[in-house]
Design a protein around this motif. Structure first.
Motif, PDB file in Angstrom:
ATOM      1  N   PRO A 120      -3.876  11.696   0.265  1.00  0.00           N
ATOM      2  CA  PRO A 120      -4.764  10.546   0.043  1.00  0.00           C
ATOM      3  C   PRO A 120      -6.201  10.820   0.505  1.00  0.00           C
ATOM      4  O   PRO A 120      -7.149  10.415  -0.161  1.00  0.00           O
ATOM      5  CB  PRO A 120      -4.113   9.431   0.861  1.00  0.00           C
ATOM      6  CG  PRO A 120      -2.654   9.784   0.867  1.00  0.00           C
ATOM      7  CD  PRO A 120      -2.631  11.301   0.947  1.00  0.00           C
ATOM      8  N   SER A 169      -7.901  13.000  -2.091  1.00  0.00           N
ATOM      9  CA  SER A 169      -8.203  12.182  -3.270  1.00  0.00           C
ATOM     10  C   SER A 169      -9.444  11.340  -3.028  1.00  0.00           C
ATOM     11  O   SER A 169     -10.320  11.236  -3.888  1.00  0.00           O
ATOM     12  CB  SER A 169      -7.029  11.258  -3.599  1.00  0.00           C
ATOM     13  OG  SER A 169      -5.870  11.997  -3.872  1.00  0.00           O
ATOM     14  N   ARG A 170      -9.514  10.743  -1.862  1.00  0.00           N
ATOM     15  CA  ARG A 170     -10.656   9.896  -1.529  1.00  0.00           C
ATOM     16  C   ARG A 170     -11.938  10.714  -1.483  1.00  0.00           C
ATOM     17  O   ARG A 170     -12.983  10.282  -1.974  1.00  0.00           O
ATOM     18  CB  ARG A 170     -10.414   9.185  -0.197  1.00  0.00           C
ATOM     19  CG  ARG A 170     -11.481   8.181   0.117  1.00  0.00           C
ATOM     20  CD  ARG A 170     -11.063   7.222   1.218  1.00  0.00           C
ATOM     21  NE  ARG A 170     -12.162   6.326   1.486  1.00  0.00           N
ATOM     22  CZ  ARG A 170     -12.647   6.071   2.684  1.00  0.00           C
ATOM     23  NH1 ARG A 170     -12.091   6.608   3.752  1.00  0.00           N
ATOM     24  NH2 ARG A 170     -13.652   5.261   2.840  1.00  0.00           N
ATOM     25  N   LEU A 187      -5.877  11.968 -11.161  1.00  0.00           N
ATOM     26  CA  LEU A 187      -5.657  11.042 -10.045  1.00  0.00           C
ATOM     27  C   LEU A 187      -5.857   9.597 -10.491  1.00  0.00           C
ATOM     28  O   LEU A 187      -5.065   8.716 -10.157  1.00  0.00           O
ATOM     29  CB  LEU A 187      -6.593  11.366  -8.882  1.00  0.00           C
ATOM     30  CG  LEU A 187      -6.263  12.621  -8.087  1.00  0.00           C
ATOM     31  CD1 LEU A 187      -7.453  13.060  -7.237  1.00  0.00           C
ATOM     32  CD2 LEU A 187      -5.045  12.399  -7.224  1.00  0.00           C
ATOM     33  N   ARG A 188      -6.906   9.369 -11.260  1.00  0.00           N
ATOM     34  CA  ARG A 188      -7.172   8.001 -11.751  1.00  0.00           C
ATOM     35  C   ARG A 188      -6.068   7.546 -12.690  1.00  0.00           C
ATOM     36  O   ARG A 188      -5.635   6.390 -12.642  1.00  0.00           O
ATOM     37  CB  ARG A 188      -8.535   7.949 -12.431  1.00  0.00           C
ATOM     38  CG  ARG A 188      -9.665   8.017 -11.443  1.00  0.00           C
ATOM     39  CD  ARG A 188     -11.016   7.989 -12.129  1.00  0.00           C
ATOM     40  NE  ARG A 188     -12.072   7.978 -11.125  1.00  0.00           N
ATOM     41  CZ  ARG A 188     -13.199   8.657 -11.227  1.00  0.00           C
ATOM     42  NH1 ARG A 188     -13.453   9.386 -12.294  1.00  0.00           N
ATOM     43  NH2 ARG A 188     -14.096   8.587 -10.260  1.00  0.00           N
ATOM     44  N   ARG A 201      -3.080   6.696 -10.631  1.00  0.00           N
ATOM     45  CA  ARG A 201      -3.293   5.434  -9.924  1.00  0.00           C
ATOM     46  C   ARG A 201      -3.082   4.250 -10.874  1.00  0.00           C
ATOM     47  O   ARG A 201      -2.447   3.262 -10.522  1.00  0.00           O
ATOM     48  CB  ARG A 201      -4.698   5.403  -9.327  1.00  0.00           C
ATOM     49  CG  ARG A 201      -5.002   4.081  -8.637  1.00  0.00           C
ATOM     50  CD  ARG A 201      -6.341   4.102  -7.980  1.00  0.00           C
ATOM     51  NE  ARG A 201      -6.168   4.768  -6.698  1.00  0.00           N
ATOM     52  CZ  ARG A 201      -7.134   5.022  -5.856  1.00  0.00           C
ATOM     53  NH1 ARG A 201      -8.360   4.705  -6.155  1.00  0.00           N
ATOM     54  NH2 ARG A 201      -6.886   5.599  -4.714  1.00  0.00           N
ATOM     55  N   ARG A 202      -3.622   4.350 -12.089  1.00  0.00           N
ATOM     56  CA  ARG A 202      -3.436   3.264 -13.066  1.00  0.00           C
ATOM     57  C   ARG A 202      -1.964   3.107 -13.429  1.00  0.00           C
ATOM     58  O   ARG A 202      -1.456   1.989 -13.522  1.00  0.00           O
ATOM     59  CB  ARG A 202      -4.268   3.523 -14.324  1.00  0.00           C
ATOM     60  CG  ARG A 202      -5.736   3.182 -14.166  1.00  0.00           C
ATOM     61  CD  ARG A 202      -6.476   3.212 -15.497  1.00  0.00           C
ATOM     62  NE  ARG A 202      -6.441   4.506 -16.148  1.00  0.00           N
ATOM     63  CZ  ARG A 202      -7.279   5.502 -15.916  1.00  0.00           C
ATOM     64  NH1 ARG A 202      -8.242   5.352 -15.024  1.00  0.00           N
ATOM     65  NH2 ARG A 202      -7.175   6.643 -16.548  1.00  0.00           N
ATOM     66  N   GLN A 255       2.044   6.491  -6.951  1.00  0.00           N
ATOM     67  CA  GLN A 255       0.993   7.402  -7.398  1.00  0.00           C
ATOM     68  C   GLN A 255       1.422   8.853  -7.192  1.00  0.00           C
ATOM     69  O   GLN A 255       1.222   9.694  -8.060  1.00  0.00           O
ATOM     70  CB  GLN A 255      -0.303   7.122  -6.644  1.00  0.00           C
ATOM     71  CG  GLN A 255      -1.463   7.996  -7.088  1.00  0.00           C
ATOM     72  CD  GLN A 255      -2.763   7.643  -6.404  1.00  0.00           C
ATOM     73  OE1 GLN A 255      -2.960   6.523  -5.953  1.00  0.00           O
ATOM     74  NE2 GLN A 255      -3.665   8.593  -6.319  1.00  0.00           N
ATOM     75  N   THR A 308       0.837  -1.204   0.000  1.00  0.00           N
ATOM     76  CA  THR A 308       0.000   0.000   0.000  1.00  0.00           C
ATOM     77  C   THR A 308       0.869   1.251   0.000  1.00  0.00           C
ATOM     78  O   THR A 308       0.615   2.196  -0.754  1.00  0.00           O
ATOM     79  CB  THR A 308      -0.938  -0.010   1.228  1.00  0.00           C
ATOM     80  OG1 THR A 308      -1.759  -1.159   1.158  1.00  0.00           O
ATOM     81  CG2 THR A 308      -1.796   1.238   1.275  1.00  0.00           C
ATOM     82  N   MET A 333       2.410   1.694  -3.377  1.00  0.00           N
ATOM     83  CA  MET A 333       1.404   2.198  -4.315  1.00  0.00           C
ATOM     84  C   MET A 333       1.209   3.700  -4.137  1.00  0.00           C
ATOM     85  O   MET A 333       1.175   4.449  -5.105  1.00  0.00           O
ATOM     86  CB  MET A 333       0.088   1.441  -4.091  1.00  0.00           C
ATOM     87  CG  MET A 333      -1.033   1.863  -4.996  1.00  0.00           C
ATOM     88  SD  MET A 333      -0.756   1.341  -6.689  1.00  0.00           S
ATOM     89  CE  MET A 333      -2.247   1.992  -7.423  1.00  0.00           C
ATOM     90  N   HIS A 334       1.108   4.160  -2.886  1.00  0.00           N
ATOM     91  CA  HIS A 334       0.950   5.594  -2.630  1.00  0.00           C
ATOM     92  C   HIS A 334       2.155   6.387  -3.127  1.00  0.00           C
ATOM     93  O   HIS A 334       1.994   7.460  -3.710  1.00  0.00           O
ATOM     94  CB  HIS A 334       0.712   5.859  -1.138  1.00  0.00           C
ATOM     95  CG  HIS A 334      -0.668   5.530  -0.696  1.00  0.00           C
ATOM     96  ND1 HIS A 334      -0.954   5.064   0.564  1.00  0.00           N
ATOM     97  CD2 HIS A 334      -1.865   5.584  -1.334  1.00  0.00           C
ATOM     98  CE1 HIS A 334      -2.248   4.861   0.674  1.00  0.00           C
ATOM     99  NE2 HIS A 334      -2.816   5.151  -0.458  1.00  0.00           N
TER     100      HIS A 334
END
Length: 154
Positions: A43, A46-47, A116-117, A120-121, A30, A23, A26-27
């Motif tokens: 984060p 973003s959420r 952001l998406r 993330r991808r 990103q 995790t 990943m952060h």
């Protein structure tokens, strides 16, 4: 009769640590991708943007956001203040109740959400690059079982 709980797995402590490390990785990935786009969101911000986007039609109330984020309303106020300051969201009055404030995405917020998406991808692609297509499929199935299983959230 309820089915018995699975026996504790001896390596679950190590798995927990690996999940935390993944995790964090990943952060970080990103964040790197976002920095390349000159975009900075926490984060939590973003959420919040993702949650606001999921309310199609009627924008959410601050209380709705606090409930979805599982935080106290004051924490949502702080997040909304920061996102409003950078032009990503705006507060709008509820047409049915003047005392209620709703939060909606702006065009800037929608562009930020797309970025952001995308970040993330790209981060996921970077992290998953060492896996074969078959391994990715198995990993995706395992993650789905964990996310969608009992107690999971969508």
């Amino acid at each position: 009769m309820p089915s018995p709980s699975p026996a504790p797995f001896a390596g679950s402590g190590n798995l927990a640590e690996q999940l935390v490390r993944l995790t964090r990785r990943m952060h970080r990935a990103q964040k790197r991708h976002l920095e390349q786009l000159d975009i900075a969101f926490t984060p939590a911000q973003s959420r919040l943007l993702r949650i606001v986007d999921h309310y199609h039609g009627t924008p959410p109330r601050m209380a709705d956001l606090a409930e979805r984020l599982e935080v106290v309303p004051r924490a949502v106020t702080t997040l909304v203040d920061a996102l409003e300051a950078n032009g990503s969201v705006r507060r709008v009055p509820d047409p049915a109740n003047r005392r209620v404030v709703r939060i909606e995405l702006t065009d800037t917020g929608r562009r930020a959400l797309r970025a952001l998406r995308s970040a993330r991808r790209a981060a996921a692609e970077e992290i998953l690059a060492p896996l074969t297509a078959e391994q990715r499929e198995v990993f995706g199935d395992l993650l789905s079982a964990l996310v969608d299983g009992p107690g999971g959230h969508h």
